[in-house]
Motif scaffolding. Sequence first.
Motif, PDB file in Angstrom:
ATOM      1  N   ALA A  89      27.170  -4.312 -12.978  1.00 18.89           N
ATOM      2  CA  ALA A  89      27.532  -4.446 -11.563  1.00 18.89           C
ATOM      3  C   ALA A  89      26.723  -5.530 -10.864  1.00 18.89           C
ATOM      4  O   ALA A  89      27.012  -5.868  -9.711  1.00 18.89           O
ATOM      5  CB  ALA A  89      27.332  -3.117 -10.850  1.00 18.89           C
ATOM      6  N   ALA A  97      32.120  -4.435 -15.162  1.00 21.57           N
ATOM      7  CA  ALA A  97      31.890  -3.411 -14.138  1.00 21.57           C
ATOM      8  C   ALA A  97      31.158  -2.212 -14.701  1.00 21.57           C
ATOM      9  O   ALA A  97      31.327  -1.851 -15.865  1.00 21.57           O
ATOM     10  CB  ALA A  97      33.222  -2.959 -13.547  1.00 21.57           C
ATOM     11  N   LYS A  99      31.265   1.711 -14.475  1.00 24.42           N
ATOM     12  CA  LYS A  99      32.328   2.667 -14.142  1.00 24.42           C
ATOM     13  C   LYS A  99      31.807   4.091 -14.239  1.00 24.42           C
ATOM     14  O   LYS A  99      30.982   4.408 -15.103  1.00 24.42           O
ATOM     15  CB  LYS A  99      33.524   2.496 -15.087  1.00 24.42           C
ATOM     16  CG  LYS A  99      34.198   1.142 -14.961  1.00 24.42           C
ATOM     17  CD  LYS A  99      35.356   0.997 -15.942  1.00 24.42           C
ATOM     18  CE  LYS A  99      36.000  -0.376 -15.820  1.00 24.42           C
ATOM     19  NZ  LYS A  99      37.112  -0.557 -16.788  1.00 24.42           N
ATOM     20  N   THR A 131      35.424  -4.327  -6.357  1.00 25.50           N
ATOM     21  CA  THR A 131      35.893  -3.354  -7.357  1.00 25.50           C
ATOM     22  C   THR A 131      37.302  -3.660  -7.842  1.00 25.50           C
ATOM     23  O   THR A 131      38.110  -4.230  -7.104  1.00 25.50           O
ATOM     24  CB  THR A 131      35.854  -1.925  -6.793  1.00 25.50           C
ATOM     25  OG1 THR A 131      36.245  -0.995  -7.822  1.00 25.50           O
ATOM     26  CG2 THR A 131      36.804  -1.764  -5.612  1.00 25.50           C
ATOM     27  N   ALA A 189      35.068   2.078 -10.260  1.00 25.84           N
ATOM     28  CA  ALA A 189      34.358   0.932 -10.836  1.00 25.84           C
ATOM     29  C   ALA A 189      33.638   0.148  -9.738  1.00 25.84           C
ATOM     30  O   ALA A 189      34.135   0.015  -8.619  1.00 25.84           O
ATOM     31  CB  ALA A 189      35.341   0.015 -11.565  1.00 25.84           C
ATOM     32  N   VAL A 190      32.464  -0.368 -10.079  1.00 21.03           N
ATOM     33  CA  VAL A 190      31.744  -1.313  -9.218  1.00 21.03           C
ATOM     34  C   VAL A 190      31.566  -2.589 -10.039  1.00 21.03           C
ATOM     35  O   VAL A 190      30.746  -2.639 -10.954  1.00 21.03           O
ATOM     36  CB  VAL A 190      30.375  -0.756  -8.770  1.00 21.03           C
ATOM     37  CG1 VAL A 190      29.649  -1.796  -7.906  1.00 21.03           C
ATOM     38  CG2 VAL A 190      30.529   0.553  -8.017  1.00 21.03           C
ATOM     39  N   ASN A 191      32.353  -3.601  -9.720  1.00 18.71           N
ATOM     40  CA  ASN A 191      32.308  -4.849 -10.494  1.00 18.71           C
ATOM     41  C   ASN A 191      31.126  -5.726 -10.111  1.00 18.71           C
ATOM     42  O   ASN A 191      30.473  -6.292 -10.982  1.00 18.71           O
ATOM     43  CB  ASN A 191      33.607  -5.629 -10.312  1.00 18.71           C
ATOM     44  CG  ASN A 191      34.785  -4.948 -10.979  1.00 18.71           C
ATOM     45  OD1 ASN A 191      35.126  -3.821 -10.641  1.00 18.71           O
ATOM     46  ND2 ASN A 191      35.409  -5.626 -11.942  1.00 18.71           N
TER      47      ASN A 191
END
Length: 199
Positions: A89, A97, A99, A131, A189-191
């Motif tokens: 992230a 990402a 997740k 995200t 998800a945090v990209n």
Amino acid sequence: MNRHAVYERRILAAVGLLALFGGLLVVIQKSGENKEARPSTPATAAPTHKPKPVKKPTAPAAVRIVVTGVGAYDPAGDKSENGQDAGLATDGIASTAWKSEHYRSTFNKPGVGLVLDAGKPVRPASLTLSTETPGYKAQIQVGSAADGPFTSVSGSKQVTGRTVFALKPRLARYVVVWITSMPTGGVAAVNEVRMTARR
């Protein structure tokens, strides 16, 4: 003295007075002409003071705070939430990402979180989250230890592809993206995360 002589003297006196008045008139007239001909001294204009332009206050510059994804936070679950992928992230690559685990049914706990480390106590002003799974709800929390406790410094938001969280000023080293609901598909998800402070 006869009348004739007196009369002549009066006439001479009258002529003398007339000559005197005539001379005075000429002198006065010339004096007036000299005054008119004399160049007038130009009046010195008072210096004009232009008001200084009022400068508009500028917004403080944003300074980036470098953070590193260091783990996950799952206090109401099994204490594991793919923490080994937390660095994805903050790696600067939009296609990778961190997740959450997959949730098949209703999200039945207060939340799960991604833990970020600033390396030292900081006072962040905003956090931008990108995200690939929009639709979940999240808020930002901070704390002095990677395993908590954490305090909320933002309101809860429905996350879109790119979401900016305005943060209350609070000094802390660790920041958590605290996820309180799951999107369609059951995985949040945090990209990428970008955090800034005000100079």
